[in-house]
Motif scaffolding. Structure first.
Motif, PDB file in Angstrom:
ATOM      1  N   LYS A  64      16.037  67.858  -3.299  1.00 26.23           N
ATOM      2  CA  LYS A  64      16.761  66.875  -4.099  1.00 26.23           C
ATOM      3  C   LYS A  64      18.163  66.644  -3.537  1.00 26.23           C
ATOM      4  CE  LYS A  64      18.020  65.828  -8.922  1.00 26.23           C
ATOM      5  NZ  LYS A  64      19.473  65.624  -8.747  1.00 26.23           N
ATOM      6  N   ASP A  69      19.816  63.110  -3.986  1.00 21.00           N
ATOM      7  CA  ASP A  69      21.264  63.023  -4.198  1.00 21.00           C
ATOM      8  C   ASP A  69      21.988  62.701  -2.894  1.00 21.00           C
ATOM      9  OD1 ASP A  69      20.648  63.812  -6.768  1.00 21.00           O
ATOM     10  OD2 ASP A  69      21.189  65.912  -6.429  1.00 21.00           O
ATOM     11  N   THR A  71      23.663  64.570  -0.850  1.00 20.00           N
ATOM     12  CA  THR A  71      24.969  65.207  -0.732  1.00 20.00           C
ATOM     13  C   THR A  71      25.046  66.095   0.501  1.00 20.00           C
ATOM     14  OG1 THR A  71      24.151  66.918  -2.235  1.00 20.00           O
ATOM     15  CG2 THR A  71      25.478  65.143  -3.199  1.00 20.00           C
TER      16      THR A  71
END
Length: 392
Positions: A64, A69, A71
């Motif tokens: 994720k 996400d 990031t």
């Protein structure tokens, strides 16, 4: 000169590398930031390095952060090695390492094209045209594999034999060359792979999928300073030679970056070590701890000088190229190795007597790691003697 002995260095590893159970994190991004970057040459390393430092984290949480996400970003950087980096560090990695890699890749591949005679005219211009066509095709698709892009950009299928006079000679198309170069330049990134979290069959995506404005430009000198600061915070104190090895820069480049930072010298049992000047406070050692770290984990790969935590175990745990295999840590030092067997069992062996408390804690970590793997059975990309023996 302040002295920092082995015990203090080991305490710093426990705390700053989040290896002591009480210091583990439930946030994937925090784990990555604590290590500066995670080694990603072997895709499984990323997930297993997080597992060793995580609390309540599962493989899906890492996926994720990487692919939803966004990031974290996968890129080539120091020593032309693949890493996973937090987005805020990407400009420093790009400016200090990746930009130079892109230029080197073009020179190398350009020589191969020139020697092959596969391209007419000025090779640099031809190569740039292929890059632009490939980038445009990827922007249009949003995500694609190398095979998909080579169907849309015919010149990606140009074949070159890099060793025509050798018995192992084999023509190869330039698809990967172009994609890797665009990746080094920071224009495209490796996206979600096909298969499980241990797969390396990546798709590609425009960098704008992660950073809408692209990677912010950072001058090489400024970028090196930022990266050195981050490394010292996580891996200091350490000799200058360790920093030079980890970055892959010249001594002059390392010294120039250090000159822009407030640095203190400390005594590491007779060797001069470097540490940030505001980072001299002693670190309280946590309770004794156990950790099972994967092959190429960033902790043992953070230093070139490893005697203070490795002891006499290099022959069992490293391959001939200097890559470490799965290692067992007890209270700041390596005491053994481990491997996953085909049935999923985590087999482990101590290479020295660490005591009954260590065995109990290591067994608990092995059980936790077995649950993390689930049904996935990755084989380490770089096999080491003990890993081969235990996994049989």
């Amino acid at each position: 000169m302040r002295s920092m002995d082995v015990a203090e260095r080991r305490a710093r590893v426990a705390v700053r590398h989040r290896l002591a159970p009480g210091l583990r994190s439930d946030d994937v991004n925090d784990v990555v930031r604590s290590m500066v970057v995670l080694h990603a040459t072997d895709p499984a390393t990323v997930f297993l390095s997080v597992a060793a430092r995580g609390r309540g984290i599962e493989p899906a949480h890492v996926e994720k952060a990487l692919y939803e996400d966004r990031t974290l970003l996968r890129m080539l950087a120091m020593r032309r090695t693949m890493f996973i980096a937090p987005l805020e560090l990407v400009p420093a990695l790009q400016g200090s390492c990746a930009d130079q890699l892109a230029a080197k890749q073009r020179r190398t591949y350009g020589r191969y094209l020139e020697q092959s005679g596969a391209v007419e005219g000025r090779i640099a211009d031809w190569w740039r045209e292929v890059e632009e066509e490939t980038h445009a095709a990827l922007l249009a698709r949003g995500s694609a594999t190398g095979a998909q892009l080579s169907k849309e950009v015919p010149r990606l299928r140009t074949q070159v034999n890099t060793a025509p006079d050798k018995p192992y000679a084999k023509p190869t198309n330039i698809t990967t060359w172009v994609l890797v170069t665009l990746g080094c330049e920071g224009r495209i990134v490796r996206g979600r792979p096909n298969g499980s979290w241990s797969s390396s069959q990546y798709s590609w995506a425009p960098v704008e999928s992660w950073l809408p404005q692209g990677i912010p430009a950072l001058a090489a000198g400024e970028a090196r300073v930022e990266l050195v600061r981050a490394w010292l915070r996580t891996f200091g104190p350490a000799p200058l030679t360790d920093l030079k090895w980890w970055t892959g820069w010249t001594v002059a480049e390392v010294r120039k970056a250090l000159a822009h930072l407030a640095i203190a010298e400390v005594d590491l049992d007779g060797v001069t070590g470097l540490v940030l000047a505001d980072d001299l406070e002693p670190t309280a050692a946590p309770e004794p701890w156990a950790a099972l770290l994967p092959a190429l984990d960033p902790t043992p790969m953070g230093w070139q000088s490893r005697d203070w935590f490795l002891g006499p175990h290099a022959a069992s745990l490293f391959d001939r190229s200097g890559n470490i295999g799965p290692s067992i840590w007890w209270d700041g030092r390596i005491v053994g190795g481990w491997a996953q067997r085909p049935d999923g069992e985590i087999a482990w062996r101590l290479l020295e007597d660490a005591g009954s408390a260590a065995k109990t804690a290591i067994a608990a970590e092995a059980a936790r790691l077995g649950e993390w793997y689930g049904e996935v059975r990755p084989t380490p990309r770089f096999r080491t003697p003990l890993e081969r023996e235990l996994s049989a």
